[in-house]
Motif scaffolding. Structure first.
Motif, PDB file in Angstrom:
ATOM      1  N   SER A   1       0.815  -1.212   0.000  1.00 21.95           N
ATOM      2  CA  SER A   1       0.000   0.000   0.000  1.00 21.95           C
ATOM      3  C   SER A   1       0.851   1.266   0.000  1.00 21.95           C
ATOM      4  CB  SER A   1      -0.924  -0.015   1.224  1.00 21.95           C
ATOM      5  OG  SER A   1      -0.171  -0.015   2.412  1.00 21.95           O
ATOM      6  N   PRO A   2       0.232   2.427  -0.183  1.00 18.87           N
ATOM      7  CA  PRO A   2       0.988   3.684  -0.207  1.00 18.87           C
ATOM      8  C   PRO A   2       1.897   3.863   0.999  1.00 18.87           C
ATOM      9  CG  PRO A   2      -1.246   4.079  -0.915  1.00 18.87           C
ATOM     10  CD  PRO A   2      -1.186   2.641  -0.482  1.00 18.87           C
ATOM     11  N   GLY A   3       2.983   4.632   0.782  1.00 17.94           N
ATOM     12  CA  GLY A   3       4.128   4.676   1.674  1.00 17.94           C
ATOM     13  C   GLY A   3       3.875   5.039   3.120  1.00 17.94           C
ATOM     14  N   HIS A   4       4.732   4.506   3.976  1.00 15.99           N
ATOM     15  CA  HIS A   4       4.722   4.797   5.401  1.00 15.99           C
ATOM     16  C   HIS A   4       5.982   5.564   5.760  1.00 15.99           C
ATOM     17  CE1 HIS A   4       1.378   2.003   5.838  1.00 15.99           C
ATOM     18  NE2 HIS A   4       2.048   1.201   5.038  1.00 15.99           N
TER      19      HIS A   4
ATOM     20  N   LEU B   1      11.620   1.030  -3.283  1.00 18.02           N
ATOM     21  CA  LEU B   1      10.638   0.485  -4.202  1.00 18.02           C
ATOM     22  C   LEU B   1      11.218   0.425  -5.607  1.00 18.02           C
ATOM     23  CD1 LEU B   1       7.384   2.293  -3.044  1.00 18.02           C
ATOM     24  CD2 LEU B   1       8.121  -0.024  -2.524  1.00 18.02           C
ATOM     25  N   ASN B   2      11.483  -0.775  -6.074  1.00 16.26           N
ATOM     26  CA  ASN B   2      11.964  -0.950  -7.441  1.00 16.26           C
ATOM     27  C   ASN B   2      11.470  -2.284  -7.955  1.00 16.26           C
ATOM     28  OD1 ASN B   2      14.021  -3.109  -6.891  1.00 16.26           O
ATOM     29  ND2 ASN B   2      14.834  -1.504  -5.562  1.00 16.26           N
ATOM     30  N   ASN B   3      11.683  -2.534  -9.216  1.00 17.63           N
ATOM     31  CA  ASN B   3      11.110  -3.723  -9.831  1.00 17.63           C
ATOM     32  C   ASN B   3      11.814  -5.009  -9.430  1.00 17.63           C
ATOM     33  OD1 ASN B   3      10.536  -1.434 -12.237  1.00 17.63           O
ATOM     34  ND2 ASN B   3       8.838  -2.773 -11.711  1.00 17.63           N
ATOM     35  N   ASP B   4      12.921  -4.910  -8.679  1.00 20.65           N
ATOM     36  CA  ASP B   4      13.581  -6.110  -8.180  1.00 20.65           C
ATOM     37  C   ASP B   4      13.141  -6.462  -6.757  1.00 20.65           C
ATOM     38  OD1 ASP B   4      15.062  -6.590 -10.459  1.00 20.65           O
ATOM     39  OD2 ASP B   4      16.712  -5.294  -9.822  1.00 20.65           O
ATOM     40  N   LEU B   5      12.228  -5.654  -6.180  1.00 23.79           N
ATOM     41  CA  LEU B   5      11.826  -5.871  -4.800  1.00 23.79           C
ATOM     42  C   LEU B   5      11.161  -7.232  -4.626  1.00 23.79           C
ATOM     43  CD1 LEU B   5      11.356  -4.708  -1.911  1.00 23.79           C
ATOM     44  CD2 LEU B   5       9.156  -3.880  -2.747  1.00 23.79           C
ATOM     45  N   ASN B   6      11.554  -7.946  -3.578  1.00 26.42           N
ATOM     46  CA  ASN B   6      10.870  -9.154  -3.146  1.00 26.42           C
ATOM     47  C   ASN B   6      10.238  -8.820  -1.803  1.00 26.42           C
ATOM     48  OD1 ASN B   6       9.983 -11.638  -2.283  1.00 26.42           O
ATOM     49  ND2 ASN B   6      12.008 -12.605  -2.257  1.00 26.42           N
ATOM     50  N   ILE B   7       8.902  -8.790  -1.740  1.00 27.14           N
ATOM     51  CA  ILE B   7       8.233  -8.359  -0.518  1.00 27.14           C
ATOM     52  C   ILE B   7       8.639  -9.211   0.670  1.00 27.14           C
ATOM     53  CG2 ILE B   7       5.976  -8.225   0.599  1.00 27.14           C
ATOM     54  CD1 ILE B   7       4.823  -7.057  -1.883  1.00 27.14           C
TER      55      ILE B   7
ATOM     56  N   PHE C   1       7.918  -7.552  -9.116  1.00 27.07           N
ATOM     57  CA  PHE C   1       7.280  -6.443  -8.409  1.00 27.07           C
ATOM     58  C   PHE C   1       6.966  -5.329  -9.401  1.00 27.07           C
ATOM     59  CE2 PHE C   1       7.196  -2.504  -5.941  1.00 27.07           C
ATOM     60  CZ  PHE C   1       6.276  -2.850  -4.961  1.00 27.07           C
ATOM     61  N   PHE C   2       5.720  -4.875  -9.396  1.00 30.05           N
ATOM     62  CA  PHE C   2       5.278  -3.802 -10.274  1.00 30.05           C
ATOM     63  C   PHE C   2       5.121  -2.526  -9.457  1.00 30.05           C
ATOM     64  CE2 PHE C   2       4.209  -7.667 -12.383  1.00 30.05           C
ATOM     65  CZ  PHE C   2       4.331  -7.411 -13.738  1.00 30.05           C
ATOM     66  N   LEU C   3       6.016  -1.605  -9.670  1.00 28.18           N
ATOM     67  CA  LEU C   3       5.985  -0.326  -8.975  1.00 28.18           C
ATOM     68  C   LEU C   3       5.026   0.620  -9.698  1.00 28.18           C
ATOM     69  CD1 LEU C   3       7.037   1.762  -6.922  1.00 28.18           C
ATOM     70  CD2 LEU C   3       8.916   2.220  -8.506  1.00 28.18           C
ATOM     71  N   GLU C   4       4.093   1.193  -8.952  1.00 31.16           N
ATOM     72  CA  GLU C   4       3.114   2.113  -9.521  1.00 31.16           C
ATOM     73  C   GLU C   4       3.082   3.394  -8.702  1.00 31.16           C
ATOM     74  OE1 GLU C   4       1.873   1.440 -12.266  1.00 31.16           O
ATOM     75  OE2 GLU C   4       1.510  -0.705 -12.483  1.00 31.16           O
ATOM     76  N   GLN C   5       2.444   4.420  -9.235  1.00 30.61           N
ATOM     77  CA  GLN C   5       2.266   5.651  -8.483  1.00 30.61           C
ATOM     78  C   GLN C   5       1.091   6.444  -9.037  1.00 30.61           C
ATOM     79  OE1 GLN C   5       6.109   7.594  -9.225  1.00 30.61           O
ATOM     80  NE2 GLN C   5       5.051   9.104 -10.513  1.00 30.61           N
TER      81      GLN C   5
ATOM     82  N   VAL D   1       3.094  12.778  -5.212  1.00 30.82           N
ATOM     83  CA  VAL D   1       3.208  11.403  -5.704  1.00 30.82           C
ATOM     84  C   VAL D   1       2.856  10.410  -4.594  1.00 30.82           C
ATOM     85  CG1 VAL D   1       4.775   9.671  -6.639  1.00 30.82           C
ATOM     86  CG2 VAL D   1       4.939  12.046  -7.409  1.00 30.82           C
ATOM     87  N   VAL D   2       2.009   9.444  -4.920  1.00 28.08           N
ATOM     88  CA  VAL D   2       1.632   8.381  -3.999  1.00 28.08           C
ATOM     89  C   VAL D   2       2.155   7.061  -4.568  1.00 28.08           C
ATOM     90  CG1 VAL D   2      -0.263   7.179  -2.859  1.00 28.08           C
ATOM     91  CG2 VAL D   2      -0.445   9.634  -3.329  1.00 28.08           C
ATOM     92  N   PRO D   3       3.283   6.540  -4.043  1.00 23.61           N
ATOM     93  CA  PRO D   3       3.831   5.279  -4.552  1.00 23.61           C
ATOM     94  C   PRO D   3       3.153   4.070  -3.912  1.00 23.61           C
ATOM     95  CG  PRO D   3       5.289   6.157  -2.882  1.00 23.61           C
ATOM     96  CD  PRO D   3       4.142   7.140  -3.012  1.00 23.61           C
ATOM     97  N   PHE D   4       2.969   3.037  -4.686  1.00 20.05           N
ATOM     98  CA  PHE D   4       2.440   1.770  -4.197  1.00 20.05           C
ATOM     99  C   PHE D   4       2.880   0.697  -5.177  1.00 20.05           C
ATOM    100  CE2 PHE D   4      -0.630   3.539  -7.086  1.00 20.05           C
ATOM    101  CZ  PHE D   4      -1.103   2.465  -7.815  1.00 20.05           C
ATOM    102  N   GLY D   5       2.529  -0.526  -4.926  1.00 20.28           N
ATOM    103  CA  GLY D   5       2.942  -1.569  -5.854  1.00 20.28           C
ATOM    104  C   GLY D   5       2.271  -2.891  -5.563  1.00 20.28           C
TER     105      GLY D   5
END
Length: 399
Positions: A96-99, A196-202, A352-356, A362-366
């Motif tokens: 969810s959006p950033g903390h 937050l990047n496309n290599d992120l593993n939650i 990981f799909f980074l979106e905003q 800007v509200v980042p989430f993914g």
């Protein structure tokens, strides 16, 4: 308790006002946009185009209605978590959006068999001050059962995805009656909590959010200094292939090797291939990945000077994904003995799909999405099952 009930309960308990919230109405409008983006990402990229037979359009319509009827931000974002969780997939999760804060509680715990035990406690930390001890069995966390199949995900939420300010535990110590302990969080503030990047593993957020002893990601012992036994401990495959390939050569000239993958949540497939190449003598197909385009072979080639000695591979309940693939491959071809606990059973190929949302604000989430199912020969699927060890093994880290 199901993962879905767990996720819903955790979010309702812990989701606080987001940094960019202006009003409940604004947040509902924002969440609807996020829901559409996340849902579309899953529709386009999930390895099963039928989404496991779910009526995705109907579920999305229900989610929109639930957002409209929500009375809190917690209910709003629980809805998106719940929709994504309907896939019951280990690597498909909404971030969810950033903390702006990270809680630390000063302890780590994991499953041994079907039960959860405290394995590490930070000296002079929050858990030690509250009276938690090594070896304590955790029964409940904030009212939720501490169970093997859901504990890691529960702690992922409490630590990283939707942080809480206190953990209320029920523990068992020896033969004593259950006792309650409350551990207040030490809050670490930051303007950027996650990279937050496309290599992120939650799943790596569990390891990164609280590592009581700040262990090194790689540790080794040369055979020449260890009675002819080489030792390589790998905490993650979320590294560059060249780096982990170089590390694999550090065992010297062993008569036998111990590969320690305990606590390894997996990582990059190219890093796995690079590491594996140092322990095979001829090209092979490690496994197949079933994607929307069909089956794709994950081929591996030996590196120059690859080891050709007996191996023991150490695993535990947190060994996941790439770590499980490594263990099962060498177990299957009878080139290693697997020692430890049943592994996590989280084995898929994911991205990981980074979106905003927004431009000025800007509200980042993914969303992390499983884009391929990993299949070994005879269509063996480790997802939800894990690797069964050849021998029950050591509970503590090898030294």
């Amino acid at each position: 308790m199901s993962i879905r009930r767990l996720a819903v309960g955790i979010i309702l308990l812990s989701l606080s006002a987001l940094a960019f919230s202006d009003s409940l109405g604004d947040e509902k409008a924002r969440a609807k946009q996020i829901l559409k983006i996340v849902s579309k990402d899953i529709e386009k990229n999930y390895y099963d185009p039928n989404l496991k037979g779910l009526n995705w359009a109907e579920l999305n319509a229900q989610a929109m209605e639930m957002i409209d009827n929500a009375n809190s931000i917690g209910q709003i974002y629980t809805t998106i978590f719940g929709l994504v969780d309907r896939l019951s997939d280990s690597h498909t999760m909404f971030l969810s959006p950033g903390h702006v804060s990270v809680p630390q509680f000063g302890f780590e715990a994991k499953a041994y068999g079907s039960e959860i035990y405290v394995t590490k406690i930070k000296k002079k930390g929050q858990a030690e001050a509250a009276g938690l001890q090594l070896g304590d069995r955790i029964v409940l966390v904030n009212g939720f059962d501490a169970e093997r199949q859901s504990f890691d995900k529960m702690m992922l939420f409490f630590h990283a995805l939707q942080p809480v300010s206190q953990l209320d535990l029920v523990i068992m110590r020896g033969k004593s009656a259950p006792q309650k302990l409350s551990i207040p969080a030490k809050i670490i503030s930051s303007t950027t909590v996650f990279d937050l990047n496309n290599d992120l593993n939650i799943w790596d957020l569990i390891m990164n959010s609280e590592n009581a002893q700040k262990e090194e990601e790689f540790h080794f012992k040369k055979a020449e200094e260890n009675d002819g036994i080489g030792y390589l401990a790998v905490k993650t495959f979320m590294v560059e292939p060249e780096s982990i390939g170089s590390f694999a050569t550090l065992a010297g000239k062993p008569k036998a090797l111990v590969i320690d993958l305990r606590g390894n949540f997996g990582g990059r497939e190219d890093a796995l291939a690079s590491f594996t190449s140092h322990f095979i003598s001829e090209p092979d197909n490690m496994a197949d990945v079933l994607t929307r385009k069909g089956k794709e072979a994950r081929k591996i080639k030996p590196s120059r000077g690859a080891y050709s000695v007996p191996m023991a591979i150490l695993v535990d309940s947190q060994s996941s994904s790439a770590a499980e693939m490594f263990a099962r491959y060498f177990q299957r071809i009878h080139k290693a003995t697997i020692i430890g606990d049943q592994t996590a059973g989280r084995v898929v190929s994911s991205r990981f799909f980074l979106e905003q949302l927004g431009t000025e604000r800007v509200v980042p989430f993914g969303v992390q999405i499983s884009v391929g199912k990993i299949l070994f020969p005879n269509d063996e699927d480790l997802e939800g099952k894990g690797v069964t060890p050849d021998q029950n093994g050591p509970a503590q880290k090898a030294t």
